[in-house]
Structure formats: C-alpha cells, structure tokens
Design a protein around this motif. Structure first.
Motif, mmCIF file in Angstrom:
data_model
loop_
_atom_site.group_PDB
_atom_site.id
_atom_site.type_symbol
_atom_site.label_atom_id
_atom_site.label_comp_id
_atom_site.label_asym_id
_atom_site.label_seq_id
_atom_site.Cartn_x
_atom_site.Cartn_y
_atom_site.Cartn_z
ATOM 1 N N ALA A 286 -63.383 47.718 49.670
ATOM 2 C CA ALA A 286 -64.389 47.201 50.604
ATOM 3 C C ALA A 286 -65.662 46.789 49.879
ATOM 4 C CB ALA A 286 -64.688 48.259 51.664
ATOM 5 N N LEU A 287 -66.108 47.598 48.917
ATOM 6 C CA LEU A 287 -67.300 47.261 48.146
ATOM 7 C C LEU A 287 -67.063 46.035 47.270
ATOM 8 C CD1 LEU A 287 -68.521 50.813 47.068
ATOM 9 C CD2 LEU A 287 -69.749 49.191 48.533
ATOM 10 N N TRP A 288 -65.874 45.917 46.729
ATOM 11 C CA TRP A 288 -65.564 44.755 45.872
ATOM 12 C C TRP A 288 -65.705 43.457 46.661
ATOM 13 C CZ3 TRP A 288 -62.490 40.549 45.235
ATOM 14 C CH2 TRP A 288 -62.330 40.054 43.923
ATOM 15 N N ILE A 289 -65.317 43.530 47.946
ATOM 16 C CA ILE A 289 -65.397 42.335 48.791
ATOM 17 C C ILE A 289 -66.845 42.033 49.192
ATOM 18 C CG2 ILE A 289 -64.727 41.356 51.028
ATOM 19 C CD1 ILE A 289 -62.118 42.944 50.781
ATOM 20 N N SER A 290 -67.629 43.093 49.487
ATOM 21 C CA SER A 290 -68.973 42.883 50.031
ATOM 22 C C SER A 290 -70.063 42.821 48.966
ATOM 23 C CB SER A 290 -69.299 44.003 51.031
ATOM 24 O OG SER A 290 -69.298 45.267 50.384
ATOM 25 N N ASP A 291 -69.946 43.625 47.900
ATOM 26 C CA ASP A 291 -71.020 43.692 46.892
ATOM 27 C C ASP A 291 -70.412 44.101 45.554
ATOM 28 O OD1 ASP A 291 -73.248 44.366 45.284
ATOM 29 O OD2 ASP A 291 -74.435 44.847 47.061
ATOM 30 N N ARG A 292 -70.179 43.123 44.687
ATOM 31 C CA ARG A 292 -69.501 43.385 43.420
ATOM 32 C C ARG A 292 -70.288 44.358 42.536
ATOM 33 N NH1 ARG A 292 -65.816 39.084 42.596
ATOM 34 N NH2 ARG A 292 -65.022 38.613 44.682
ATOM 35 N N LYS A 293 -71.616 44.237 42.536
ATOM 36 C CA LYS A 293 -72.410 45.106 41.681
ATOM 37 C C LYS A 293 -72.287 46.568 42.110
ATOM 38 C CE LYS A 293 -76.327 43.613 40.253
ATOM 39 N NZ LYS A 293 -77.759 43.177 40.187
ATOM 40 N N GLU A 294 -72.387 46.797 43.435
ATOM 41 C CA GLU A 294 -72.252 48.161 43.938
ATOM 42 C C GLU A 294 -70.827 48.679 43.724
ATOM 43 O OE1 GLU A 294 -74.627 49.913 44.761
ATOM 44 O OE2 GLU A 294 -76.247 48.557 45.325
ATOM 45 N N ALA A 295 -69.872 47.783 43.785
ATOM 46 C CA ALA A 295 -68.480 48.177 43.536
ATOM 47 C C ALA A 295 -68.317 48.677 42.104
ATOM 48 C CB ALA A 295 -67.542 47.003 43.795
ATOM 49 N N GLY A 296 -69.005 48.040 41.162
ATOM 50 C CA GLY A 296 -68.937 48.485 39.782
ATOM 51 C C GLY A 296 -69.501 49.874 39.597
ATOM 52 N N ARG A 297 -70.607 50.179 40.299
ATOM 53 C CA ARG A 297 -71.187 51.509 40.205
ATOM 54 C C ARG A 297 -70.253 52.565 40.805
ATOM 55 N NH1 ARG A 297 -77.248 49.956 42.413
ATOM 56 N NH2 ARG A 297 -77.812 48.535 40.705
ATOM 57 N N PHE A 298 -69.698 52.236 41.953
ATOM 58 C CA PHE A 298 -68.804 53.200 42.607
ATOM 59 C C PHE A 298 -67.513 53.382 41.810
ATOM 60 C CE2 PHE A 298 -65.287 54.070 45.602
ATOM 61 C CZ PHE A 298 -65.689 55.331 46.032
ATOM 62 N N ALA A 299 -67.073 52.342 41.122
ATOM 63 C CA ALA A 299 -65.829 52.432 40.352
ATOM 64 C C ALA A 299 -65.912 53.513 39.286
ATOM 65 C CB ALA A 299 -65.512 51.080 39.710
#
Length: 529
Positions: A299-312
C-alpha cells in the motif's frame, strides 16, 4: 520469503474421526438381541451433538433412547430394548472435536428371520466386503464453496491480526504509514466480519446436514465447536472497537483471536496438546505479521515510495524473525503430527506439502532479491512485489485445503474375500492398526472335500523382510453370519491380540490344509499407518 509462513504450515491439517470398531459388528447375525449399540471412534467426538439410530426392516426407529458418550468422548453407547428377529440398520452422525461431520451406517441381523435366509434379499459377497468401495475424486460444488470460504476466512484472519500487530510494531514517525494503518484497519475488520459469518454459516450447514432445524441451538450452545464460533463472531465485532483503542489493546485483540483459532483448530487433536497448540499459535502469529506487513508495504509503495522505503527497513527485520519462527514451528509440528517423514508420500496432504516446498524455493529466490534491494537502500520493484503477492495467494489457497485434509492416512479394516471352484476364502482384520486387532478367517471347501484339516494365518512384514513371520493363534468359533454357499462347507476361525506390532506394509498368508493333505495357500497384501 513471505510464503514460508504458510508453506510449512502443517498446523492447519486435520485428523478426522473414524469408526474403529462396533458392537455388534457390521453385517453380522446374532442369536439374540444385543443389549446396546457401542461405537468406538479413534478420537474424541462432541458429546452434546450426535445421533445413533437403530432402524427395523420397515425403517422405523426401535428406541427413543439417547446415546451416552464415554471413554474420553471416544465411545457412543445406545441402550436397546429386546429386539425381535429381523434385519436392523445402525446409522450414526457425529462431529469430531475439530468440527468435522462423520456419518455412516451398517446392518446386523437378529435371529433367523425370513429375510435373513432369502438369497434374493442378501448378497453374501457384498456382506463380506470384497466388492470394495469407490471414492469420488471429483470436486463437488459444495466442497468448492467450503474451500473458497476457508481461503477467504484465513486470508482475512491473518490480514486483520497482522494489521493490529503492526500498529504496535511500527517504529518512528511515518505519517503515511499511520494513514494507511487507519484505512486498512477498518478494511481488515470488515473483511473479517464478512468472512467469519460465511465461514460459520457454511460449516454449520455442512455439519447439520441431516439434522432437524431445531438442532442448531445444540450445535452453537452445547458443543465446543459452536461455542468457539460464537466467540469468533463476538471478537470480530469487538475488532471494530479495538481499532479505536491504543496499540496495546489492538495487539491483545490479535493475540486473543489467533489463540482462539489455535485452540479450536486441528492442532488440539494431536498430543501433546499444549505443544501443538502453542506451536500453531506461533505459526499463525508469525504468518499474520508477515501478511500484514506485506500488505502495508504494498500500500505504501503505491501511495508514497519514499515512505515505503523507510517502512521496508522495519519490515525486512521483522520478516527475518518471522521466517525463523515459521520454519522452526512448522518443522516441529510436522515431527509431532507424523510418525515418520515417509508419511508425506502417503496422502494428498503430503503431496500438497511437497508442492508447497517447491513454492518455498521460489519464495527464497524472490524474497532474497527483495531483501538485497532493501539492504542496498533501493526500492522493491513492482514485479517482485507482484510475484511475492501471487505466491502468498497460492499458498493461502493450499493452506485452506490443508485444513480439510488429514496428514495421517486413515486405517481401513481389511475385508478380503476370494471366490474359487476349489475354495472360497474370507479374511478380516479390524480395525487394522498397529497393536491389538481382531482377526477372522473363513474357509469354504466343497462338500466332497469336507472341512479343512488345519488353517494357519501368518503375517509377514514387507518393509522388514529380514524378520520372520508372525503366526496368529487361530481358534474355531461358531459363525452366525449369513455367509453360506450351496455345495460348500464352512469353517470359521478367529483371534485377537497385538499381532501387528508396528505400522507398515504387510502380507497376510493363509495356509489351508485339506483332509487329503492338499495345501492351498492364499496371500493378501495390506498396510496400516
């Protein structure tokens, strides 16, 4: 990587209750009325919901007595009035403690009624069991619905519990993650509520097939299966309140609902119960953390790539711990459930597990690529996420099938009969399991030959050929079954004892010596588990 949590999930496999022995035995003729019908099952059954009926030749019940459960809820006993000469049918419908309906029927005869000696009314060959049984391998519409609903339910359960866990596990200030959590918490609770209702409805309908409508109250309030369903629905409702509470409350809710699933699932059937249930809970908890985390990452990858990287980064560390817990608990449960890993090759359950093992190899490949990209600080590619998600969906489907397939093969009684011009032969071994069994051998020789001089029954292990044969000490007995053949004289032999010392492949060897010292040898292979 993410699929290992389900790929090594034997904890959702079930062992179904089966009838091991009965009094009277199936297809027997008795001189006098039995005092009761006694049915012995291989595992505990629900004490409050189940029926045993005895019908006469006009299909009327012979008693209104209720069956009584004993022997650790593994035996059903129905007291009978004195029965007249006639043909009777025993019909039973029970529910095993893991929620699976089991039913069956058989006949017995009292005295020597006209229908008992009329060849047109009875087929001795069929009564001896040598006609065999056919099993349909075609997937019925009802089975498809059950598997589909189970798939949706387990996916929703893991998703909702995982989302709740990640509310507690997420670290740092990730505003986008907080927004995604709020959105998906409500979605998870809705999906769980709907899938739980479908799950309960479909399985209650399956269990109560053949029961009167007023018996549903007993199912839900008098059986552990029904009470667990009520608790599940209550927890699904409380989930909507939990998402408005703090992180600790959400995590507690997830622990409780996964604990309920572990306690009411198939792990409770196996021993030691505390170990199997605990391992199943660990397995489910680790699975939910992985599933919930993956959905959030996507879901984060779709909505906000930067935040997805942090959560990853957070998700990657949690994934490694979950993977270790999944592998350890999965291997431990497999060893507890199966006497030997060779049993993987005996059933459809084992075949599916081997197929999932192949999927696990793919998971390691694609999961490893994801992990390497995260360590380098790169974002996961959409193609890798799609493959990982597809593998997750496939494994959840297979896991739903596992919940309805037993990891252990069912031991079937040996019922062998062979017709021949110079000899008819019958062999029964019940219940056909390692340990104590009852052996019955019947021999029919032509009238001109007369009764056999001697009959020897031997068991030879096909797995341990270096072992010598086991001789069964047969004794003659008066057989009252309707198994006479014109022009032949019958002799019946029986024995009971622990003459099958271990599971495996066996060959029964019957050696018949006639009065003229002509020996006839018949061999029949069988196996037990």
């Amino acid at each position: 990587m993410m699929i290992v949590m389900l790929a090594s999930n034997p904890g959702v496999a079930s062992a179904h209750a089966t009838l091991e022995s009965s009094i009277p035995e199936a297809n027997t003729q008795m001189d006098a009325s039995p005092a009761a019908i006694v049915l012995n099952f291989n595992e505990a059954i629900e004490a409050k919901l189940g029926s045993v009926e005895v019908l006469d030749s006009k299909s009327n019940p012979v008693t209104n007595n209720k069956p009584v459960v004993s022997n650790g809820s593994q035996t059903l006993k129905l007291d009978l009035p004195k029965l007249k000469e006639g043909l009777y049918t025993v019909s039973y419908q029970i529910i095993s403690v893991d929620g699976h309906p089991v039913s069956g029927s058989y006949i017995f005869v009292v005295g020597n009624p006209p229908e008992g000696i009329d060849a047109s009314a009875f087929n001795p060959h069929k009564e001896l069991g040598h006609e065999g049984h056919t099993v349909s391998t075609q997937l019925t519409t009802n089975q498809f619905i059950i598997y589909a609903v189970r798939t949706v339910y387990y996916a929703s359960l893991l998703f909702s519990a995982g989302i709740m866990f990640w509310s507690l596990l997420s670290r740092g200030r990730i505003d986008a993650l907080a927004a995604v959590l709020r959105k998906y918490e409500l979605l998870a609770m809705r999906s769980l509520m709907i899938s739980a209702l479908l799950y309960v409805f479909v399985h209650a309908r399956e269990i109560m097939s053949g029961y009167a409508g007023n018996e549903y109250g007993r199912l839900f309030f008098s059986t552990s299966v029904g009470r667990d369903w009520i608790v599940l629905l209550v927890l699904a409702i409380l989930g909507f309140l939990a998402i408005r509470m703090g992180k600790a409350v959400k995590a507690v809710w997830a622990v409780i609902i996964l604990g309920l699933e572990s306690w009411s699932g198939h792990a409770v059937v196996y021993k030691p119960e505390a170990a199997t249930v605990s391992l199943d809970f660990i397995h489910l908890a680790a699975s939910s953390i992985w599933v919930g985390g993956f959905v959030l990452l996507l879901a984060l990858w779709i909505s906000d790539r930067k935040e997805a990287g942090r959560f990853a980064v957070q998700f990657s560390r949690a994934a490694l711990i979950s993977l270790a817990a999944l592998v350890i608990s999965g291997v431990a449960m497999t060893l507890l459930f199966l006497p030997s890993l060779n049993y993987l090759f005996y059933t459809a359950w084992g075949t599916l597990l081997l197929v999932k093992t192949g999927l696990v190899l793919l998971v390691f490949v694609f999961g490893g690529l994801l992990h390497l990209r995260v360590r380098r600080g790169d974002m996961p590619t959409l193609s890798l996420l799609r493959v990982d998600g597809l593998l997750m969906a496939l494994i959840i489907i297979v896991a739903a099938l596992f919940t309805y397939i037993s990891p252990l093969p069912v031991n079937e009684p040996v019922a062998y009969h062979k017709m021949g011009e110079d000899m008819h032969l019958s062999l029964r071994i019940t219940p056909n399991k390692p340990g104590v069994n009852k052996f019955v051998v019947k021999v029919w020789l032509p009238d001109k030959v007369g009764a056999p001089k001697s009959v020897i029954l031997r068991l030879r292990s096909d797995d341990r050929k270096e072992l010598g044969p086991i001789d069964i000490p047969l004794k003659t007995f008066e057989d009252t079954e309707i198994t006479t053949f014109d022009g032949y004289v019958k002799e019946a032999y029986t024995a009971e004892g622990p003459y099958v010392p271990f599971a495996g492949r066996w060959t029964a060897e019957i050696r018949v010596m006639t009065k003229n010292d002509d020996e006839k040898v018949e061999r029949y292979p069988f196996r037990n588990y």
